[in-house]
Design a protein around this motif. Structure first.
Motif, PDB file in Angstrom:
ATOM      1  N   LEU A 137       0.848  -1.189   0.000  1.00 37.40           N
ATOM      2  CA  LEU A 137       0.000   0.000   0.000  1.00 37.40           C
ATOM      3  C   LEU A 137       0.886   1.243   0.000  1.00 37.40           C
ATOM      4  N   TYR A 138       0.624   2.140  -0.937  1.00 38.05           N
ATOM      5  CA  TYR A 138       1.331   3.415  -1.026  1.00 38.05           C
ATOM      6  C   TYR A 138       0.486   4.493  -0.344  1.00 38.05           C
ATOM      7  N   ILE A 139       1.103   5.233   0.621  1.00 42.72           N
ATOM      8  CA  ILE A 139       0.389   6.277   1.369  1.00 42.72           C
ATOM      9  C   ILE A 139       1.172   7.584   1.254  1.00 42.72           C
ATOM     10  N   PRO A 140       0.647   8.595   0.556  1.00 44.80           N
ATOM     11  CA  PRO A 140       1.366   9.877   0.446  1.00 44.80           C
ATOM     12  C   PRO A 140       1.250  10.670   1.737  1.00 44.80           C
ATOM     13  N   LEU A 141       2.295  11.427   2.059  1.00 40.19           N
ATOM     14  CA  LEU A 141       2.285  12.336   3.209  1.00 40.19           C
ATOM     15  C   LEU A 141       2.281  13.755   2.661  1.00 40.19           C
ATOM     16  N   ILE A 142       1.189  14.471   2.885  1.00 39.17           N
ATOM     17  CA  ILE A 142       0.973  15.756   2.223  1.00 39.17           C
ATOM     18  C   ILE A 142       0.878  16.876   3.248  1.00 39.17           C
ATOM     19  N   ALA A 143       1.625  17.967   2.984  1.00 44.96           N
ATOM     20  CA  ALA A 143       1.567  19.162   3.835  1.00 44.96           C
ATOM     21  C   ALA A 143       1.611  20.385   2.938  1.00 44.96           C
ATOM     22  N   ARG A 144       0.764  21.341   3.206  1.00 44.72           N
ATOM     23  CA  ARG A 144       0.665  22.565   2.393  1.00 44.72           C
ATOM     24  C   ARG A 144       0.493  22.245   0.906  1.00 44.72           C
ATOM     25  N   GLY A 145      -0.257  21.159   0.633  1.00 45.77           N
ATOM     26  CA  GLY A 145      -0.584  20.796  -0.744  1.00 45.77           C
ATOM     27  C   GLY A 145       0.505  20.057  -1.488  1.00 45.77           C
ATOM     28  N   GLU A 146       1.653  19.804  -0.838  1.00 42.01           N
ATOM     29  CA  GLU A 146       2.769  19.127  -1.499  1.00 42.01           C
ATOM     30  C   GLU A 146       3.100  17.813  -0.794  1.00 42.01           C
TER      31      GLU A 146
END
Length: 429
Positions: A137-146
């Motif tokens: 499973l791939y899980i993105p970590l996003i902050a301030r839209g990036e």
């Protein structure tokens, strides 16, 4: 399953001030909430424009975390586990493979990746070595839209209930990445200021840093003000209120941080001996050196048993930065290539830094470590003298020699400091 207190998790995220501690304190919690056997964490590198594999959590480490309590376990033991040694060894040798992976798979949505579809083949080999299974499973970590990083989890699981924890971790990661970038800028300015107090370049860099901090501060004042107004429109939704409090806390921290940047010209740091990660020191120094020229590439090799030294972090960064700058400024044309290798030799760390900048004549080789000696039309000739002073202060050795196509610097340093605070000698590890 034990319930992880959200407030305590937020407290941990806000209290740590370095990236490695953030990883090792947060990721076991995320792995536990996902009920996963293995978790890999990739951090975005703004300098290299790619994602670096930094650390992992597996079942054995997670079991120890659960036994000792989620906020009381030994993070260093996790970092030194066989699982993480294997990850670091692979990550340092496969940057191209990671970049290829990123181009194909990184996006802002959670997704399932099948092993049989993985490219390049070196990535499939890593998955086989770590026994990650046929699907991850791939899980993105996003902050301030990036995207500031991502996780790979095996086996595939439902992460909806842990989403808030992922968001909090992403926010904490983004804050420390910003802090690291600013600290690197401050270090560059401080190093140049030590080299030449009246150097015009330092003055311009200082003005730029102050301007950036001033603009950031003004923008944050406006954002915080508007956010306070927006908060008035929230319903009594428990999750929304938690989000509001977390965001407000992070905004205030960023605002206070910009105030600290304005004091950079008055920074004075005492010598602080501590156990430091050499790979992290080199990475920071490369990031700082890369601001001098974008026409330079680095290759780094750190032996498995040579990953740390007892030293002052700022001193070592000064050593690497000055040597990198010396190579960059010596190259007349073409791309600068710098290789760094670190190995253990008895109770010492042996550092070799080699470039492709043509080497020097015998007269320069003989005098280059002397204060004020320079063959350049600018500068004070103190850069290498500072390096020599730091190395000798550690009772280490430094030598230069010409090699085919360039110059090689060889530094030997005791792994532990030679003298403790009471003046007693302390040789080796």
């Amino acid at each position: 399953m034990e319930k992880i207190d959200l407030g305590q998790f937020v407290h941990v995220i806000n209290s740590v001030d370095d990236l490695l501690t953030l990883y090792l304190r947060s990721l076991p919690v995320l792995a536990y909430l996902c009920r996963t056997d293995k978790l890999l964490f990739f951090k975005y590198s703004s300098r290299k424009k790619c994602f670096d594999l930094k650390v992992g959590i597996e079942k054995e480490s997670l079991r120890e975390v659960i036994e000792n309590g989620f906020f009381n376990y030994d993070t260093d033991k996790i970092f030194r586990s066989d699982f993480n040694i294997k990850i670091r060894k692979w990550g340092s040798s496969c940057n191209d493979a990671i970049r290829s992976f990123v181009m194909s798979y990184v996006k802002k949505e959670v997704s399932v990746i099948k092993r049989e579809e993985l490219q390049p083949a070196r990535f499939r080999k890593l998955f086989d070595e770590l026994e990650l299974g046929e699907e991850i499973l791939y899980i993105p970590l996003i902050a301030r839209g990036e995207i500031v990083g991502f996780l790979l989890v095996s086996p595939v699981c439902n992460v909806d209930s842990a989403k808030l924890y992922f968001d909090i971790f992403s926010c904490g990661l983004d804050k420390l990445l910003l802090k690291k970038s600013v600290e690197n800028l401050v270090s560059i300015i401080q190093a140049e200021k030590d080299k030449a107090e009246r150097d015009e370049k330092i003055y311009e860099l200082g003005k730029t840093a102050m301007t950036i901090a001033h603009e950031m501060k003004n923008s944050l004042i406006g954002v915080i003000g508007l956010f306070d107004k927006l908060s008035d429109y929230l319903d009594d939704n428990e999750k929304a209120i938690k989000y509001r409090d977390i965001i407000k806390s992070q905004l205030n921290k960023l605002y206070n941080f910009t105030l600290d940047i304005n004091r950079f010209s008055k920074i004075t740091k005492d010598v602080k001996f501590e156990r430091v990660d050499i790979a992290d020191i080199i990475d920071n120094s490369i990031e700082m050196a890369s601001t001098i020229s974008d026409n330079v590439s680095f290759s780094v090799s750190v032996g498995d048993d040579a990953g740390w030294i007892y030293a002052d972090k700022d001193h070592l960064e000064q050593v690497f930065l000055n040597l990198f700058k010396n190579s960059i400024e010596a190259k007349k044309d073409g791309k600068v290539k710098i290789s760094v290798s670190v190995s253990k030799e008895g109770n010492n760390i042996l550092i070799r830094i080699k470039d492709n900048c043509g080497g020097v004549d015998e007269e320069t080789l003989k005098n280059m470590l002397k204060p004020f000696y320079t063959t350049k039309s600018y500068g004070t000739g103190l850069g290498l003298a500072i390096v020599k002073g730091i190395v000798e202060n550690y009772e280490g050795e430094i030598n230069f020699r010409n090699v085919p196509g360039g110059l090689e610097c060889i530094i030997r340093l005791p792994i532990k400091r030679v003298e403790d605070r009471n003046g007693e000698k302390n040789h080796g590890s």
